[in-house]
Design an enzyme around this catalytic site. Sequence first.
Site: not given
Lengths: 363, 363
Positions: B145, B214, B309, B342-343
């Site tokens: 990232s 968040r 992603d 993405h994670d």
Amino acid sequence: MASHLNLYQLNHFKMRHGGELNQAILAYETWGTLNANKDNAVLILTGLSADSHAASHGDPHDTAGWWEYMLGPNKAIDTNKWFVICASSLGSCKGSTGPCSPMPLSKEPYKFSFPDLTLEDIANSSFEMVRSLGIDKLKCVIGPSMGGMTALSLLLQHPDASHHMINIASGCYSRPFSTAIRSLQREAILKDVNFNDGYYSSDEWPTQGMKHARKLGMLSYRSAEEWNDRFPRSLRQRPDKPFGIEFPIESYLEHHAENFVHKFDPVSYIYLSRAMDWFDAFDYAKNESHNPFERVNLDSAMVVGARSDLLFPKEQQKEMATLLNDAGCETQLEITDSIQGHDSFLVDAENYSKIVAEYLKDL
Amino acid sequence: MASHLNLYQLNHFKMRHGGELNQAILAYETWGTLNANKDNAVLILTGLSADSHAASHGDPHDTAGWWEYMLGPNKAIDTNKWFVICASSLGSCKGSTGPCSPMPLSKEPYKFSFPDLTLEDIANSSFEMVRSLGIDKLKCVIGPSMGGMTALSLLLQHPDASHHMINIASGCYSRPFSTAIRSLQREAILKDVNFNDGYYSSDEWPTQGMKHARKLGMLSYRSAEEWNDRFPRSLRQRPDKPFGIEFPIESYLEHHAENFVHKFDPVSYIYLSRAMDWFDAFDYAKNESHNPFERVNLDSAMVVGARSDLLFPKEQQKEMATLLNDAGCETQLEITDSIQGHDSFLVDAENYSKIVAEYLKDL
């Protein structure tokens, strides 16, 4: 142009989640002429922020509508042939009764005393207005985005409402990713310091929340791919203050947000937004394995999506087309290569005109 | 475990956009043993919200790190073989000096007097710390990232810093869609009524802005596809108030937001977020057609992405791998089928362990 706006009054209109509306107004516009058999009517059901003004009416001073390229004489939805009707959604703030309208007795705005709004209510109010024009069955119902879900809602409640359907950039229900975006939009509005339980004034407007909601909307309406080309990093500007606007995409979002902020009523926005998350065609399924469209009597349907749509991804249009076909409704599926994301139907005039024109010419 | 935390002091550390830091701390942890030749060092550069605690150190009471599955004896990054270093990023709030740290003289927190932070500064401060350990050249730099961009920044500034690189879920620059999400996150924090130009207190914390940021992060870190399976509509709950939490995805986002809100300093967050949007490998290109990686002396590289992603889409990893190969660095590209967006590198232990282990075993 006020002269083209028609008002239909809803009385004792029962809302799906309870409550009823009295002396409620549905504002609508029409194009073309209803024929003697009253069998050439086309109903357009709109997206969340659109209004009844889908297109101009031919007057020299008339303004362009939100689907100007699609609708008019010799256009894809040919008003020489079809009698086209488009209403501002019930619950919206564009002429039809919604949370910011005055209540019949007190004349105070409804605000949160407006009953829960569902897409079923929008569908039913529109169809009641259509029937008031002497139309028993539509030739075609056309719904892009939220309007696509509203079209499904219309047919699931009134299986004989229309011979045909064009359903664009929509789905049988909202997926968690789209619900998440809309949830954050509602949160931004509800938590704005000026929101004041809905009793904001034009001087103390929840500007920040509305702007943020619009920016989130833009994120989900367009596509990353389109933005790569439109906003080259070379156009970066020096911000006027630390953490001020610097990147071209930020200016773009700010510009759109500024334009939107007073164009929509905040309470109306969150009511409509929640209605989208509530809709689920499978509410009409008899059990887990039942296809809810089995009840629907469409002669045929066309389902259209864009491969770049984040909000209603193409898998949702595929699912809808499959379910319709499985239920015995002959359904075509078109997934366009348009790169403008969810908004493709508003901007990619060439592709969408062609698809809609081809389908309508055979009806 | 405080006993595993090492502190390196930066003095007269020059920042890329001007200004310098004195008596600034870089907090880092190490695993494994540096060999006599000091040529078995691996540096991990972290994502935005991660810290130096990439993994536990084998003590029974030690807590798991953010990349626990990846790093340890006989794991993919095998600490029996490699001497692994991971620092909390400069500018962060996890032990290293950042905007919420006290200034050396006044002992007041820097807040906005902290100099502009770039990924170059994070790379340079990490590399200065690495060299303080007597390491002239890393065996491998690993960056997921934001850390992937920081790794590029390290190599573009110090072309001989490392023999090898593993670059995960990253890109040569931020695309407008990702910048838009980060811009909205920064905006939510900056416009929080409690933000108070950075002088919030623990009692009057910009909770709402941090939570919103968040939630936006979660939207961009995971994938719509994963959420379809995880959050079936059947789990809808009755909200405790109108427009309260109702959909399972809303509970999920709320839960993650609540957990995050006091775990990160708001000013630090926006500094790091902006640093990601500022980074551009092409700042190091001599002209429009120059490949900036021509200056870099890597023996080989591995670029990894996930097809799901949204934040750093696979096209960005393809572009990075192509540029590296074109510049003469032998580069493998792996795009995983992981559905966690993405994670994926944090949660899809099986796929990512295998890819990293395979690459490192041949070095």
